[in-house]
Each structure stands twice: as C-alpha cells, then as structure tokens.
Design an enzyme around this catalytic site. Structure first.
Site, PDB file in Angstrom:
ATOM      1  N   SER A   1       0.867  -1.182   0.000  1.00 33.77           N
ATOM      2  CA  SER A   1       0.000   0.000   0.000  1.00 33.77           C
ATOM      3  C   SER A   1       0.898   1.225   0.000  1.00 33.77           C
ATOM      4  O   SER A   1       2.108   1.116   0.241  1.00 33.77           O
ATOM      5  CB  SER A   1      -0.878   0.006   1.251  1.00 33.77           C
ATOM      6  OG  SER A   1      -0.064   0.109   2.404  1.00 33.77           O
TER       7      SER A   1
ATOM      8  N   ASP B   1      -1.752  -1.958  -3.771  1.00 30.61           N
ATOM      9  CA  ASP B   1      -3.103  -2.071  -3.214  1.00 30.61           C
ATOM     10  C   ASP B   1      -3.707  -0.661  -3.056  1.00 30.61           C
ATOM     11  O   ASP B   1      -3.018   0.262  -2.604  1.00 30.61           O
ATOM     12  CB  ASP B   1      -2.980  -2.764  -1.842  1.00 30.61           C
ATOM     13  CG  ASP B   1      -4.326  -3.176  -1.275  1.00 30.61           C
ATOM     14  OD1 ASP B   1      -5.288  -3.314  -2.055  1.00 30.61           O
ATOM     15  OD2 ASP B   1      -4.407  -3.382  -0.044  1.00 30.61           O
ATOM     16  N   HIS B   2      -4.990  -0.511  -3.405  1.00 28.10           N
ATOM     17  CA  HIS B   2      -5.737   0.732  -3.179  1.00 28.10           C
ATOM     18  C   HIS B   2      -4.993   2.036  -3.476  1.00 28.10           C
ATOM     19  O   HIS B   2      -4.856   2.885  -2.584  1.00 28.10           O
ATOM     20  CB  HIS B   2      -6.209   0.819  -1.722  1.00 28.10           C
ATOM     21  CG  HIS B   2      -7.385  -0.037  -1.429  1.00 28.10           C
ATOM     22  ND1 HIS B   2      -8.648   0.241  -1.893  1.00 28.10           N
ATOM     23  CD2 HIS B   2      -7.476  -1.185  -0.730  1.00 28.10           C
ATOM     24  CE1 HIS B   2      -9.468  -0.703  -1.487  1.00 28.10           C
ATOM     25  NE2 HIS B   2      -8.802  -1.589  -0.784  1.00 28.10           N
TER      26      HIS B   2
ATOM     27  N   GLU C   1      -6.420  -3.811 -11.428  1.00 24.77           N
ATOM     28  CA  GLU C   1      -7.644  -4.053 -10.656  1.00 24.77           C
ATOM     29  C   GLU C   1      -8.325  -2.706 -10.419  1.00 24.77           C
ATOM     30  O   GLU C   1      -7.682  -1.727 -10.067  1.00 24.77           O
ATOM     31  CB  GLU C   1      -7.264  -4.686  -9.303  1.00 24.77           C
ATOM     32  CG  GLU C   1      -8.443  -4.837  -8.340  1.00 24.77           C
ATOM     33  CD  GLU C   1      -8.008  -5.386  -6.962  1.00 24.77           C
ATOM     34  OE1 GLU C   1      -6.896  -5.940  -6.832  1.00 24.77           O
ATOM     35  OE2 GLU C   1      -8.794  -5.227  -6.019  1.00 24.77           O
TER      36      GLU C   1
ATOM     37  N   HIS D   1     -13.267  -3.753   5.984  1.00 28.31           N
ATOM     38  CA  HIS D   1     -11.812  -3.725   6.166  1.00 28.31           C
ATOM     39  C   HIS D   1     -11.507  -3.792   7.660  1.00 28.31           C
ATOM     40  O   HIS D   1     -12.204  -3.208   8.456  1.00 28.31           O
ATOM     41  CB  HIS D   1     -11.209  -2.455   5.580  1.00 28.31           C
ATOM     42  CG  HIS D   1     -11.004  -2.531   4.101  1.00 28.31           C
ATOM     43  ND1 HIS D   1     -11.523  -1.633   3.238  1.00 28.31           N
ATOM     44  CD2 HIS D   1     -10.336  -3.430   3.354  1.00 28.31           C
ATOM     45  CE1 HIS D   1     -11.179  -1.957   2.003  1.00 28.31           C
ATOM     46  NE2 HIS D   1     -10.455  -3.055   2.054  1.00 28.31           N
ATOM     47  N   GLY D   2     -10.454  -4.495   8.011  1.00 28.59           N
ATOM     48  CA  GLY D   2     -10.129  -4.676   9.421  1.00 28.59           C
ATOM     49  C   GLY D   2     -10.849  -5.899   9.954  1.00 28.59           C
ATOM     50  O   GLY D   2     -11.716  -6.449   9.294  1.00 28.59           O
TER      51      GLY D   2
ATOM     52  N   LYS E   1      -5.680 -10.280   2.105  1.00 28.68           N
ATOM     53  CA  LYS E   1      -5.428 -10.535   3.525  1.00 28.68           C
ATOM     54  C   LYS E   1      -4.370  -9.578   4.043  1.00 28.68           C
ATOM     55  O   LYS E   1      -3.287  -9.472   3.470  1.00 28.68           O
ATOM     56  CB  LYS E   1      -4.937 -11.977   3.731  1.00 28.68           C
ATOM     57  CG  LYS E   1      -5.978 -13.036   3.411  1.00 28.68           C
ATOM     58  CD  LYS E   1      -7.039 -13.117   4.484  1.00 28.68           C
ATOM     59  CE  LYS E   1      -8.147 -14.077   4.067  1.00 28.68           C
ATOM     60  NZ  LYS E   1      -9.189 -14.230   5.069  1.00 28.68           N
TER      61      LYS E   1
HETATM   62 ZN   LIG Z   1      -9.126  -3.300   0.244  1.00 24.54          ZN
END
Ligand SMILES: [Zn+2]
Length: 323
Positions: free
Chosen positions: A52, A94-95, A147, A193-194, A250
């Site tokens: 991230s 990611d994101h 993605e 999330h989390g 994950k």
């Molecule tokens: Zn996510």
C-alpha cells in the site's frame, strides 16, 4: 519465482476457469515476505504480495519517498522469490487512489510491480471509469495487470474511510468492466476492512454470483476481488470463490498473528530482558541468546506462513501453480 504481469494474468485466468482463489497478502517487512513465499511454495500455490502507499511510506523511513519504499520492497520480493521454484508471486499496489497516479506510473515504468489497483471508487461512476481507463492504458504498455473498484468497502484502509456500505450493482459492474477493460475488479458485497466479528457482517455472497453470471452472459467474464476478508469464515470464502472471486485480500489477519506470536514469546521469555522480581539488579544479566531479534521475529514469520498455508487450502489454490 517472480511473476510479471503476463504470467500473473495466466494465474488469474486459471483461477477463474477452475474456480479457486489466489490469496493476496499485504507486506512491508522482510520476515513476512519470507514466511509468505515459503508458504506459497510449500503448497505449490501461486500468490500475490501487495504494497500500500502507507507500506511504501513506512519502508522509505524519514525520506517518506514512496518510490524509495516501493523499490526497496520490490527488490526484497524479487530476490527472495527467485529462490522458490514450485510457485510464483507477483507484486501488486493495493488501493492507489487517483492522487497516486504518478506513483503508479513510476512503479509501472520502473518495473517495480506486476499489478496495480486503481481505486477511484470514491468518485462518481463516470469519473471512476475515466481514471481507471487511463491506468489500464498505461499498464497495457507494460503488460501490468489492473484491478479497479466499484462501490465502497466499509472500514478503514490507507486513505479510504467510508462510513456507508454501498453494494455494487451487477449492471454497474458490467458497465465498468466493459468500459475500462480491467483484468480484475473489487466489488462491495458487505465485507469490512479490518477484523470484524462474523455476525456483524451483512455479507451478500449471492451478489457475487449475480455479478459473475451477468458478466459471463455478456462475454466479459472478469476476476472478482474480495477485500476486507479477514473476518470471514472458511465456508464464506469458499462460497465467494465458487461464485466468481479469484483474489482474496489478507492484511489484518497477518498483523494480528504477528503481534500475537511476539506477545506469546515475550510473555514466556520476559526474564531475558527484564530483571525478575526478587533478583538483585546487580546479579541480573539480560540473555542475548533469547533477546536476539532473530529469535523472536522468526515466531511471527512462522505464524504468518502457517496462516497462509491454511488459507490456500481453504481457497483451493494448493497445487494449482502455473509453474
Ligand atoms: Zn481493500
């Protein structure tokens, strides 16, 4: 081995065709990377490691230069991955929100990653499509997997805070996939999330199937990604995969296991660094053979590896490597 984007596309196509899920694991530290790579390889399962923007910032230290962090983690992954011959992993961003477009561009052009996620899900649909298309265009030139995301995923993640839960509509998913040409897309189906307790999650695994069926009917079958899956049961994850999910993210799982493994070690070995009650400080010597960081960080590494091995058994990617 380390997968480039072309190889990674093959991995996800196989997963979609044979209905198994690739575990995508967020990383920062070398020990986590080592544990995960060993786990994927033991199981002959392909995988994806994810960074991230927050992870890159952390890895860069005081310079806070995201690109330094990305190159650092990418180098570790590539060097280590070379040692494993029965499986492969790609590296994914990611994101990345639209304000990280330049970061994505630099990572892609420098070959730091084989896959990226552009998360413009906070924007209006048309704007999300426009930005995602731009990333697809850039990534195509370098054969990097893309993605996208439609709808919010509840919870807190790097720079994504959404209070509301919005389910992705199948029609919107179809439009998004047709217009952007993404390889994968994240749908909101009620995950958080989390870490969350199972009963609080209003999961709609049926919605995944509805989306998948509609895409297949329109000849644009695409891999669906499940975010915020740390709180899901094995059965829920298996249903998600059968319904069309090919990538399960994950992160929190590993963070918790890492903390628990280290905590368990120090609960038992406390006297290696803290003078026990009833012993004079002058008579006490810390025990190097037990406080050497390699002695306790390995516990976290092993815990993460064990977890990964059980996860790939659940999602069915064991023995499915394209290597
Ligand atoms: Zn996510």
């Amino acid at each position: 081995m380390y997968f480039n984007g072309t190889e990674l596309k093959k991995v996800f196509l196989k997963a979609k065709k044979e209905r198994f899920g690739i575990i995508a694991s967020n990383v920062v530290f070398d020990g986590t990377i080592r544990g995960l790579l060993q786990g994927y390889d033991n199981k002959k399962s392909d995988g994806l490691l994810q960074i991230s923007s927050g992870a890159c910032k952390y890895a860069a230290g005081d310079s806070k230069d995201l690109l330094v962090g990305a190159e650092f983690i990418s180098s570790m992954v590539k060097v280590l991955a070379k040692q494993f011959k029965k499986s492969g992993v790609g590296l994914h961003i990611d994101h990345a929100t639209p304000n990280y477009f330049e970061f994505i561009k630099d990572c892609v052009e420098n070959g730091f990653v084989s896959s990226v996620m552009i998360d413009a899900s906070k924007e209006e649909f048309e704007e999300n499509v426009r930005i995602t298309k731009e990333v697809v265009k850039l990534c195509k030139k370098h054969s990097v997997t893309v993605e996208g995301e439609i709808g919010y995923i509840k919870g807190t993640e790097d720079e994504i805070v959404s209070e509301t839960e919005l389910y992705t509509s199948p029609e919107e998913a179809l439009e998004f996939v047709k217009q952007t040409g993404v390889d994968l897309f994240a749908a909101s189906v009620g995950t958080n999330h989390g870490v969350t307790k199972g009963e609080k999650v209003v999961l709609r695994l049926d919605l995944i199937k509805e989306i998948d069926d509609l895409l297949i009917a329109n000849n644009v079958e695409t891999g669906i990604v499940l975010h915020g899956a740390s709180g899901l049961t094995a059965e829920q994850q298996q249903t998600a995969v059968l319904n069309g999910v090919v990538k399960i993210n994950k992160d929190t799982d590993y963070q918790l296991l890492t903390a628990q493994a280290v905590q368990a070690y120090w609960e038992k070995e406390k006297d290696a660094v803290v003078c026990p009650e009833g012993v004079n400080n002058e008579d006490y010597t810390p025990d190097k053979s037990r406080f050497d960081p390699r002695k306790w960080t390995i516990k976290a590494e092993n815990a993460v590896q064990e977890q990964l091995e059980s996860l790939v058994n659940i999602t069915g990617s064991t023995g499915k490597s394209i290597v």
